[in-house]
Structure formats: C-alpha cells, structure tokens
Design an enzyme around this catalytic site. Structure first.
Site, short mmCIF file in Angstrom:
data_model
loop_
_atom_site.label_atom_id
_atom_site.label_comp_id
_atom_site.label_asym_id
_atom_site.label_seq_id
_atom_site.Cartn_x
_atom_site.Cartn_y
_atom_site.Cartn_z
N LYS A 1 0.81 -1.22 0.00
CA LYS A 1 0.00 0.00 0.00
C LYS A 1 0.85 1.27 0.00
O LYS A 1 2.05 1.26 0.25
CB LYS A 1 -0.96 -0.02 1.19
CG LYS A 1 -2.14 -0.96 0.96
CD LYS A 1 -3.19 -0.84 2.05
CE LYS A 1 -4.41 -1.71 1.72
NZ LYS A 1 -5.42 -1.67 2.79
N ARG B 1 -3.74 -9.78 5.26
CA ARG B 1 -4.22 -9.89 3.87
C ARG B 1 -3.10 -9.40 2.97
O ARG B 1 -2.73 -8.21 3.02
CB ARG B 1 -5.49 -9.05 3.70
CG ARG B 1 -6.08 -9.06 2.31
CD ARG B 1 -7.32 -8.18 2.26
NE ARG B 1 -7.92 -8.14 0.93
CZ ARG B 1 -7.56 -7.29 -0.03
NH1 ARG B 1 -6.61 -6.39 0.20
NH2 ARG B 1 -8.15 -7.32 -1.20
#
Length: 267
Positions: A214, A248
């Site tokens: 991210k 995740r």
C-alpha cells in the site's frame, strides 16, 4: 473461529489471506488474474505457499476508483468462486461492499464477506450476511481523514461497525475487524494505526491487517508498488506482535515465513 469448514485458532496463530484481484485496474496487480486460467493458477500458487483464505476482489477500490455495477462485478467473481469451489477446499472471502454482490457470492459458496465500508455503505449488507451465517470482515473507512482523537475515534468507529452487525443478528464469533490502512487516513495516521494495533486487538475481536504494497509503504520508503515487499513484511511482523489473527497480502510465501519467524522468536 470457524470460516467455512475450517477452524481458525485466532488466539494463538496469525493466518494469511491471499489476495486474488480479478480486476483490470487494481493498484498493484490489475489485469494479472482477470481470466479464469490465470486466476486459478494464482489461487493454486497461493494455496501451495500456505494461504489459509482466498480473498476475491471484483472491483478495484484504489484511490479514485470508479464504481462498477453489481452485474459487472458478479461477472468477474462468480466464475472464479465456482472454479475454486470445484478444485480446492479453502475458505473463500469476497471483497465487496454491495449487498447484491454479496448475496449471490454467498449462494455460490463464498464463506466470508470482506466489506471495506464496514456495513455502512449498503443498508442491506448486514442482513444478507446475517441470513447466510457467513463471517464478515468489517473495515474502518471514512470519506475524509478528520478526527478529534485519531486512535480512539478509529477504534470507536470500527466498533460501531460491529454494533451494526450485532443489531442485524451477526454474532461476535462471526466478526473480524480491520483498521483500514490506506482508507480515510493520512500517511502519518496509517503508521500510527499500525503502531497502535494492540489497542484494536484488545477489543476482543479478531483483527485483520491489510497493508500489502500500500501507499503508506511507498510514501515512507519512496518506492513504487513493485518494490514494497520488505515494507509489507515489517507490517506483518507488527501484526503478529500485536496479536492480529489475519494478514491480507499479495505475497503469501514471504509473509508466512515472516509470521513463522516472528512467532518462533516470541516462543
């Protein structure tokens, strides 16, 4: 916690959820797995590397994403759900905030709904999940990074998602919380949320951390999305240290090794 036919020891382990984006435009792997053959090869690879859950996404929710229709999202994910169900015995999560998509996905054998809006975007979502007896992952999210006291507000807003679930008939043993790294937060807030993860795990709910590749990693290390593995592994180590039940990720093997090494050190 039971997800599908599988029991998860959420008190003593951190499990890997493998990301399978069947989209043309996801921020990291858009277009990589958006055919049945490529999606199944990636699914088989992640299972072989130790993934405990496969999370299927049919709509990119990267910054500035364009919402697609329920029908288009279903056209992308249902064939993949059906094919995984045919070939593998693994819990399937579907990454959607739309009740219509969730309903059909659950009918086709999905075991879990991963809602980036924590039941707040679609008023029907909670009842759909409640009726199916599925597990839900409820992520913290908001339109703007505006808080009075960031950590306390983030936790309270996340617990509000759990209360919505409870009101609809979803029991606590079917709820996972996610602090929502990269959603409704500045870079500094994202770093603080990771640092203070234990405050969310202390609520008693199992917590999932999703930091893989991210922007908080890219902005901190000044790296493109293709070079964020090491940064992701550090966040996974923090997840283990903070008592998270799930991470995740895109890179299953490396993250699972990080979990095993961190747990070995902890004893």
């Amino acid at each position: 916690m039971k997800i599908g036919n599988h029991e998860f020891d959420i008190k003593n382990n951190t499990y890997v959820m493998g990301i399978l984006n069947v989209t043309p435009d996801s921020f990291s792997d858009g277009g990589s797995w958006n055919t049945i053959d490529s999606a199944m090869k990636q699914c088989e690879k992640m299972i072989g590397e130790g993934a405990s859950i496969i999370d299927i996404g049919g709509e990119s929710t990267r910054p500035g994403y364009t919402r697609i229709s329920d029908d288009e999202e279903l056209e992308r994910i249902i064939p993949v759900i059906d094919k995984i169900r045919e070939g593998f015995d693994i819990p399937i999560s579907v990454d959607t905030y739309k009740s219509g998509v969730a309903r059909v996905a659950l009918e086709h054998g999905a075991d879990m709904i991963n809602d980036i809006w924590g039941l707040k975007a679609d008023p029907e979502m909670a009842s759909v999940i409640a009726q199916s007896k599925a597990v839900c992952c409820l992520m913290h999210n908001k339109d703007k990074p505006e808080y009075n006291d960031f950590i306390n507000d983030m936790i309270e807003e996340t617990l509000e998602c759990a209360r919505i679930a409870n009101s609809a008939g979803i029991s606590d043993d079917r709820i996972i919380l996610d602090p929502g790294i990269g959603f409704g937060k500045t870079r500094e807030m994202n770093l603080l949320a990771i640092k203070e993860l234990d405050k969310l795990t202390k609520t008693g709910y199992p917590v999932l951390l999703g930091c893989s590749r991210k922007s908080v990693i890219g902005l901190t290390l000044d790296l493109p999305v293709t070079e964020r593995l090491e940064g992701t592994l550090v966040t996974t180590m923090f997840a283990v240290l903070s008592g998270c039940a799930f991470v995740r990720v895109h890179d299953v093997r490396e993250n699972l090794r990080t979990i095993k090494m961190t747990r070995a050190i902890l004893g």
